[in-house]
Scaffold this motif. Sequence first.
Motif, short mmCIF file in Angstrom:
data_model
loop_
_atom_site.label_atom_id
_atom_site.label_comp_id
_atom_site.label_asym_id
_atom_site.label_seq_id
_atom_site.Cartn_x
_atom_site.Cartn_y
_atom_site.Cartn_z
N ALA A 1 0.81 -1.21 0.00
CA ALA A 1 0.00 0.00 0.00
C ALA A 1 0.85 1.27 0.00
O ALA A 1 0.35 2.33 -0.35
CB ALA A 1 -0.94 0.00 1.18
N HIS A 2 2.09 1.18 0.39
CA HIS A 2 3.01 2.33 0.37
C HIS A 2 2.43 3.57 1.05
O HIS A 2 2.46 4.66 0.50
CB HIS A 2 3.41 2.68 -1.07
N VAL A 3 1.92 3.40 2.25
CA VAL A 3 1.40 4.53 3.02
C VAL A 3 2.59 5.28 3.61
O VAL A 3 3.46 4.68 4.24
CB VAL A 3 0.43 4.07 4.13
N ILE B 1 0.95 7.66 9.05
CA ILE B 1 0.79 6.73 10.17
C ILE B 1 1.21 7.40 11.48
O ILE B 1 0.52 7.28 12.49
CB ILE B 1 1.58 5.44 9.91
N GLU B 2 2.32 8.12 11.47
CA GLU B 2 2.79 8.81 12.68
C GLU B 2 1.79 9.86 13.15
O GLU B 2 1.57 10.03 14.35
CB GLU B 2 4.14 9.47 12.42
N THR B 3 1.19 10.58 12.21
CA THR B 3 0.29 11.68 12.55
C THR B 3 -1.11 11.20 12.91
O THR B 3 -1.70 11.66 13.89
CB THR B 3 0.20 12.68 11.38
N ALA C 1 -6.69 5.09 5.30
CA ALA C 1 -7.56 4.38 4.36
C ALA C 1 -7.49 5.02 2.98
O ALA C 1 -7.41 4.31 1.96
CB ALA C 1 -9.00 4.36 4.86
N ILE C 2 -7.50 6.35 2.92
CA ILE C 2 -7.41 7.06 1.64
C ILE C 2 -6.07 6.77 0.97
O ILE C 2 -6.01 6.44 -0.22
CB ILE C 2 -7.60 8.57 1.85
N GLU D 1 -4.40 2.17 19.49
CA GLU D 1 -4.02 3.52 19.05
C GLU D 1 -5.00 4.55 19.58
O GLU D 1 -5.22 5.59 18.95
CB GLU D 1 -3.99 3.63 17.52
N GLY D 2 -5.61 4.26 20.72
CA GLY D 2 -6.59 5.18 21.26
C GLY D 2 -7.92 5.17 20.51
O GLY D 2 -8.78 6.00 20.76
#
Length: 98
Positions: free
Chosen positions: A2-4, A9-11, A20-21, A49-50
Motif C-alpha cells: 500500500a506504500h502509506v 501513520i505517525e500523525t 484508508a485514503i 491507538e486510542g
Amino acid sequence: MAHVDAKIIETYGVVSEECAIAMARSARAVLDVDLCISFTGNAGPDAWEGKPAGLVYCAIADIQHVQVFALHSKLTRNELRAYAVQFMMEKAVAFLSE
C-alpha cells in the motif's frame, strides 16, 4: 504494497481516514487497476491507538476520485469484517454508477 507514507501513520495512526485514503490511492496505482478498496480498523476486542474497538475506515478510489467511509459497530470481529466487506461492495456499485 500500500506504500502509506510513514508521516500519515505517525500523525493519524493506522486506524484513520487518512490511512484508508492513502492505502486505496497507492494500492490502485501499484496494482494498476481501475478501482481499489481499502480497509483499516480495529475489530477489537480492545482499544488500539486510542481508537475504540469496532471502528473501521474504508476507502474506494479510482484514478480521479476517492471516497472514505467510517463504520463503528459493536459486532464481533468476524461479523464486523463481513459487514465492512458487504458495505463496501454496495458502495463500489454506487461509486461505479456515478
